[in-house]
Design an enzyme around this catalytic site. Structure first.
Site, PDB file in Angstrom:
ATOM      1  N   GLU A 198       5.599   1.656   8.290  1.00  0.00           N
ATOM      2  CA  GLU A 198       6.139   1.707   6.925  1.00  0.00           C
ATOM      3  C   GLU A 198       7.421   2.542   6.950  1.00  0.00           C
ATOM      4  O   GLU A 198       7.511   3.527   7.706  1.00  0.00           O
ATOM      5  CB  GLU A 198       5.108   2.392   6.007  1.00  0.00           C
TER       6      GLU A 198
ATOM      7  N   ASN B  65       8.912  -0.409  -1.877  1.00  0.00           N
ATOM      8  CA  ASN B  65       8.492  -0.024  -0.534  1.00  0.00           C
ATOM      9  C   ASN B  65       8.033  -1.326   0.101  1.00  0.00           C
ATOM     10  O   ASN B  65       6.985  -1.857  -0.272  1.00  0.00           O
ATOM     11  CB  ASN B  65       7.355   1.010  -0.618  1.00  0.00           C
TER      12      ASN B  65
ATOM     13  N   LYS C  16       4.899  -3.059  -1.637  1.00  0.00           N
ATOM     14  CA  LYS C  16       3.718  -2.195  -1.749  1.00  0.00           C
ATOM     15  C   LYS C  16       3.200  -2.115  -3.190  1.00  0.00           C
ATOM     16  O   LYS C  16       3.973  -1.845  -4.118  1.00  0.00           O
ATOM     17  CB  LYS C  16       4.064  -0.794  -1.250  1.00  0.00           C
TER      18      LYS C  16
ATOM     19  N   GLU D 178       6.355   8.543  -4.230  1.00  0.00           N
ATOM     20  CA  GLU D 178       6.480   7.086  -4.169  1.00  0.00           C
ATOM     21  C   GLU D 178       6.481   6.459  -5.560  1.00  0.00           C
ATOM     22  O   GLU D 178       7.163   5.462  -5.790  1.00  0.00           O
ATOM     23  CB  GLU D 178       5.359   6.481  -3.314  1.00  0.00           C
TER      24      GLU D 178
ATOM     25  N   CYS E 206       0.470   1.092   4.056  1.00  0.00           N
ATOM     26  CA  CYS E 206      -0.057   2.443   3.948  1.00  0.00           C
ATOM     27  C   CYS E 206      -1.226   2.608   2.978  1.00  0.00           C
ATOM     28  O   CYS E 206      -2.321   2.191   3.265  1.00  0.00           O
ATOM     29  CB  CYS E 206       1.057   3.419   3.622  1.00  0.00           C
TER      30      CYS E 206
ATOM     31  N   ASN F 123       2.623   6.065   6.737  1.00  0.00           N
ATOM     32  CA  ASN F 123       3.092   7.445   6.922  1.00  0.00           C
ATOM     33  C   ASN F 123       2.069   8.302   6.177  1.00  0.00           C
ATOM     34  O   ASN F 123       2.061   8.293   4.934  1.00  0.00           O
ATOM     35  CB  ASN F 123       4.455   7.678   6.262  1.00  0.00           C
TER      36      ASN F 123
HETATM   37  N1  ING Z   1       0.669   7.789   2.464  1.00  0.00           N
HETATM   38  C1  ING Z   1      -0.655   8.237   2.346  1.00  0.00           C
HETATM   39  C2  ING Z   1      -1.703   7.185   2.664  1.00  0.00           C
HETATM   40  O1  ING Z   1      -2.261   6.528   1.832  1.00  0.00           O
HETATM   41  C3  ING Z   1      -2.338   9.343   0.954  1.00  0.00           C
HETATM   42  C4  ING Z   1      -0.898   8.927   1.066  1.00  0.00           C
HETATM   43  C5  ING Z   1      -3.012   9.946   2.003  1.00  0.00           C
HETATM   44  C6  ING Z   1      -2.994   9.085  -0.214  1.00  0.00           C
HETATM   45  C7  ING Z   1      -4.357  10.292   1.877  1.00  0.00           C
HETATM   46  C8  ING Z   1      -4.347   9.432  -0.363  1.00  0.00           C
HETATM   47  C9  ING Z   1      -5.022  10.030   0.688  1.00  0.00           C
HETATM   48  O2  ING Z   1      -1.982   7.091   3.848  1.00  0.00           O
HETATM   49  C10 ING Z   1       1.286   6.704   1.937  1.00  0.00           C
HETATM   50  N2  ING Z   1       2.576   6.534   2.260  1.00  0.00           N
HETATM   51  O3  ING Z   1       0.720   5.930   1.191  1.00  0.00           O
END
Ligand code: ING
Length: 315
Positions: A48, A108, A125, A144, A170, A195
């Site tokens: 991503e 995205n 996304k 985001e 993601c 990411n």
């Molecule tokens: N990053 C993370 C993901 O979903 C996240 C944000 C992490 C949200 C953990 C909730 C829990 O992997 C992106 N870019 O979506």
């Protein structure tokens, strides 16, 4: 009978720092594309927002973000070498990037590019995590929802490179609706980039849970939809902000068949047996035979959780 297969490579990226130019990033992607081809891959999955640092971690105005981190064309002169090399080698790829449309919309985005370097699919996304306001006390932001609009193309599925595949990005991988929407279109494979910060800015979540929930999401959904899932991380410490690696290729059994070991640029590969998924979709996850959509209406009617539905008295 020879079984259908596709050579899938996942090209995990180590950190991309603010100071790293897109040209140097493309050189890294080219290196990994060549390694993927050398390992007989038919396609390679990049992360991503692969061309830049994960900029939603920084507070800035939209215009600054758009000027610094978005692509207004795809391909464009900076990424053209990737398309040229793909055509020369005869390998397809998934590439995540920040898209700014001619109408001024920001997404995205990920593109699916076939072995002739034609863009055959585009995904924007849908599940955008994080917040829109500035959290000055947080160690970093997750903006985001500020920098991107929710994707307007749904969950697409394409027939390309002798496979029926879909894409997501993601956070999408954490939502079962993502995979089911593609599985109901016959997807045999879902490819995605991510990411994922190691730290949670909202509560003191143990770091190891970031990796375990990532793996649970891709393994569980691969199994429950009888599909292969290939997930490419951009990871390591970008200007001091750490993100998890654990890029994986998961079989329809839910098992991890390949996984990265480090947090730098690293290519993993598997020759995916596409007929394996067929077995699961013919039997345990035979949607036509076993699903009861008449009981699933809440899933599309409600956005958030609400009150229990009235139940008949116990008869
Ligand atoms: N990053 C993370 C993901 O979903 C996240 C944000 C992490 C949200 C953990 C909730 C829990 O992997 C992106 N870019 O979506």
């Amino acid at each position: 009978m020879t079984r259908r297969s596709i050579g899938i490579a996942v090209a995990q990226m180590g950190p991309v720092h603010l100071a790293d130019s897109r040209a140097t990033v493309v050189k890294r992607l080219l290196e990994m594309m060549r390694e993927a081809k050398a390992r007989q891959a038919d396609m390679v999955v990049f992360p991503e927002l692969a061309l830049t640092t994960f900029f939603p971690r920084y507070w800035m105005e939209e215009n600054e973000a758009r000027d610094k981190f978005f692509e207004t064309e795809m391909p464009n002169p900076t990424v053209q070498p990737l398309f040229d090399e793909a055509r020369k080698l005869g390998i397809g790829f998934y590439l995540g990037y920040a898209e700014l449309t001619p109408e001024g919309q920001a997404f995205n985005t990920a593109v699916l590019v076939d072995k002739s370097a034609n863009i055959v699919g585009k995904y924007r996304k849908i599940h955008l995590p994080g917040h829109t306001d500035h959290l000055p006390d947080a160690p970093f932001q997750h903006l985001e929802k500020k920098f991107f609009s929710v994707g307007d193309r749904g969950f697409g599925v394409w027939d390309s490179m002798d496979v029926r595949l879909g894409m997501c990005i993601c956070n999408d991988r954490r939502w079962p609706e993502t995979y089911r929407s593609m599985a109901l279109q016959g997807a045999e494979l879902v490819v995605l980039g991510y990411n994922t910060p190691s730290k949670n800015i909202h509560w003191n979540e143990p770091t190891h849970l970031r990796t375990s929930s990532h793996l649970l999401s891709v393994q569980g959904n691969a199994y429950m939809n009888g599909m292969w899932v290939a997930a490419a991380a951009k990871c390591g410490s970008e200007d001091g902000f750490h993100m998890i690696g654990s890029s994986v290729i998961v079989a329809p059994t839910g098992e991890i068949v390949a996984r990265t070991l480090g947090e730098e640029d690293e290519v993993i590969f598997t020759k995916a047996d596409l007929d394996l998924g067929t077995e699961f979709r013919k039997h345990v996850f035979n949607f036509e035979k076993h699903r009861s959509p008449e009981h699933y209406h809440l899933i599309t009617e409600r956005k958030g959780a609400g009150e229990p539905l009235p139940q008949p008295l116990v008869g």
